[in-house]
Design an enzyme around this catalytic site. Structure first.
Site, PDB file in Angstrom:
ATOM      1  N   HIS A  90      -7.399  -1.948 -15.240  1.00  0.00           N
ATOM      2  CA  HIS A  90      -7.888  -1.380 -13.983  1.00  0.00           C
ATOM      3  C   HIS A  90      -7.043  -0.152 -13.650  1.00  0.00           C
ATOM      4  O   HIS A  90      -5.854  -0.112 -13.960  1.00  0.00           O
ATOM      5  CB  HIS A  90      -7.787  -2.430 -12.866  1.00  0.00           C
ATOM      6  N   GLU A  94     -15.184   3.206 -13.816  1.00  0.00           N
ATOM      7  CA  GLU A  94     -14.780   3.383 -12.424  1.00  0.00           C
ATOM      8  C   GLU A  94     -14.069   4.723 -12.266  1.00  0.00           C
ATOM      9  O   GLU A  94     -12.876   4.840 -12.579  1.00  0.00           O
ATOM     10  CB  GLU A  94     -13.820   2.271 -12.000  1.00  0.00           C
ATOM     11  N   ASN A 149     -13.684  -7.770  -7.278  1.00  0.00           N
ATOM     12  CA  ASN A 149     -12.245  -7.670  -7.566  1.00  0.00           C
ATOM     13  C   ASN A 149     -11.497  -7.678  -6.230  1.00  0.00           C
ATOM     14  O   ASN A 149     -11.512  -6.696  -5.500  1.00  0.00           O
ATOM     15  CB  ASN A 149     -11.991  -6.366  -8.337  1.00  0.00           C
ATOM     16  N   TRP A 150     -10.839  -8.783  -5.946  1.00  0.00           N
ATOM     17  CA  TRP A 150     -10.166  -8.925  -4.647  1.00  0.00           C
ATOM     18  C   TRP A 150      -8.815  -8.225  -4.590  1.00  0.00           C
ATOM     19  O   TRP A 150      -8.200  -8.170  -3.529  1.00  0.00           O
ATOM     20  CB  TRP A 150      -9.979 -10.413  -4.320  1.00  0.00           C
ATOM     21  N   LYS A 151      -8.312  -7.776  -5.725  1.00  0.00           N
ATOM     22  CA  LYS A 151      -6.986  -7.138  -5.762  1.00  0.00           C
ATOM     23  C   LYS A 151      -5.958  -8.067  -5.101  1.00  0.00           C
ATOM     24  O   LYS A 151      -6.071  -9.276  -5.236  1.00  0.00           O
ATOM     25  CB  LYS A 151      -7.049  -5.751  -5.105  1.00  0.00           C
ATOM     26  N   GLU A 208      -5.629   0.825 -11.091  1.00  0.00           N
ATOM     27  CA  GLU A 208      -4.392   0.544 -10.326  1.00  0.00           C
ATOM     28  C   GLU A 208      -3.291   0.010 -11.248  1.00  0.00           C
ATOM     29  O   GLU A 208      -2.112   0.271 -11.024  1.00  0.00           O
ATOM     30  CB  GLU A 208      -4.703  -0.433  -9.181  1.00  0.00           C
ATOM     31  N   GLY A 261     -12.060   2.929  -3.630  1.00  0.00           N
ATOM     32  CA  GLY A 261     -11.466   2.766  -2.298  1.00  0.00           C
ATOM     33  C   GLY A 261     -11.548   3.992  -1.416  1.00  0.00           C
ATOM     34  O   GLY A 261     -10.872   4.062  -0.396  1.00  0.00           O
ATOM     35  N   GLY A 285     -14.803  -3.704  -5.077  1.00  0.00           N
ATOM     36  CA  GLY A 285     -13.486  -4.002  -4.516  1.00  0.00           C
ATOM     37  C   GLY A 285     -13.611  -4.375  -3.049  1.00  0.00           C
ATOM     38  O   GLY A 285     -13.922  -5.513  -2.698  1.00  0.00           O
ATOM     39  N   GLY A 286     -13.411  -3.400  -2.169  1.00  0.00           N
ATOM     40  CA  GLY A 286     -13.376  -3.632  -0.718  1.00  0.00           C
ATOM     41  C   GLY A 286     -14.533  -4.463  -0.195  1.00  0.00           C
ATOM     42  O   GLY A 286     -14.331  -5.402   0.597  1.00  0.00           O
ATOM     43  N   SER A 321     -16.369   2.214  -4.629  1.00  0.00           N
ATOM     44  CA  SER A 321     -17.022   2.293  -3.308  1.00  0.00           C
ATOM     45  C   SER A 321     -18.462   1.780  -3.316  1.00  0.00           C
ATOM     46  O   SER A 321     -19.344   2.369  -2.687  1.00  0.00           O
ATOM     47  CB  SER A 321     -16.937   3.718  -2.762  1.00  0.00           C
TER      48      SER A 321
HETATM   49  P1  PGA Z   1     -13.716  -0.319  -4.280  1.00  0.00           P
HETATM   50  O1  PGA Z   1     -12.852  -0.800  -5.540  1.00  0.00           O
HETATM   51  O2  PGA Z   1     -15.051  -0.995  -4.355  1.00  0.00           O
HETATM   52  O3  PGA Z   1     -12.926  -0.744  -3.079  1.00  0.00           O
HETATM   53  O4  PGA Z   1     -13.843   1.171  -4.385  1.00  0.00           O
HETATM   54  C1  PGA Z   1     -13.434  -0.946  -6.808  1.00  0.00           C
HETATM   55  C2  PGA Z   1     -12.424  -1.402  -7.822  1.00  0.00           C
HETATM   56  O5  PGA Z   1     -11.247  -1.011  -7.723  1.00  0.00           O
HETATM   57  O6  PGA Z   1     -12.746  -2.160  -8.748  1.00  0.00           O
END
Ligand code: PGA
Length: 251
Positions: free
Chosen positions: A95, A167, A9-11, A97, A173, A234-235, A213
């Protein structure tokens, strides 16, 4: 046997040209036919470019969100048919966010899920508790509310095209991954909940991913858990080397 899934997930990262650069490099680094299914979720504006470069490969494409109407006067929104035409077969729904910054309720999540299924996209419904809920020991209640609200009116045949991502919000993050045994216990609970609402066969089939993470260093331990079918990253999915390392560690 459920096939392992590694999803990135590149956001709100990467322009179309950055997307192209990432994909070229990433494809050099991973096996042509990895044993896991790999899915990349770039921003909407990069979907078309990503779709073109991924079409001849085994890597799948998805969007990070979808609107619940097929078309219409909804300025700024994107419909499932638009994602499909770019080559997307998946979509993230709910998600944390989106829930936190854009006030997405379980009712909205449910409408998006239904729209995605009607549009032939496989939705990944994201659920997870906050740090306050985790500390208060109310994780199960939170997940139960998100599952029953999000999956409302979804019948067993529709469930077959849905994936779930657990999650914990406190792990996203933060560099604070859930311990594999803790993630396993919670995901086992989610599977049992599905068995209770639907049936054992549905619960056995539904892919449940862990996210929060994830890195190449914790991939193996997380995937070694019997109920963890994949990872939503994500990251660590933003750099072709670190994302490829996760795919390779999952082999
Ligand atoms: P993260 O994000 O790997 O940076 O913790 C995961 C996500 O939001 O799907």
């Amino acid at each position: 046997m459920r096939r392992k899934i590694i999803a990135g997930n590149w956001k709100m990262h990467k322009t179309p040209s950055e997307t192209e650069r990432f994909i070229r490099k990433f494809l050099d680094l991973v096996p042509k036919e990895p044993s896991c299914k790999v899915i990349i979720f770039p921003p909407f504006t990069s979907l078309e470019r990503a779709g073109r470069f991924l079409a001849p490969t085994t890597v799948e494409l998805g969007a990070q969100d979808v609107h619940f109407h097929d078309n219409g006067a909804f300025t700024g929104e994107i419909a499932s048919s638009m994602i499909k035409e770019c080559g997307g077969n998946y979509v993230l729904v709910g998600h944390s966010e989106r829930r936190t910054h854009f006030q997405e309720s379980d009712t909205i999540v449910n409408r998006k899920l239904v729209a995605a299924i009607h549009g032939n996209l496989a939705p990944i419904i994201c659920i997870g508790e906050t740090i306050t809920e985790y500390r208060a020991g109310t994780t199960k209640q939170r997940l139960e509310a998100q599952l029953s609200g999000g999956l409302s009116k979804i019948d067993p045949s529709q469930l077959a095209s849905i994936l779930i991502a657990y999650e914990p919000v406190w792990a996203i993050g933060t560099g604070e991954t859930a311990a594999p045994a803790t993630a396993q216990r919670t995901i086992e609970y989610i599977r049992q909940w599905i068995a209770g609402k639907y049936n054992a066969a549905s619960a056995d089939m539904v892919p449940i991913l862990y996210g929060g993470s994830v890195t190449a260093a914790n991939t193996r331990d997380l995937l070694a858990q019997p109920d963890i079918d994949g990872l939503l990253v994500g990251g660590a999915s933003l750099d072709p080397h670190s994302f490829a390392a996760i795919v390779i560690a999952s082999e």
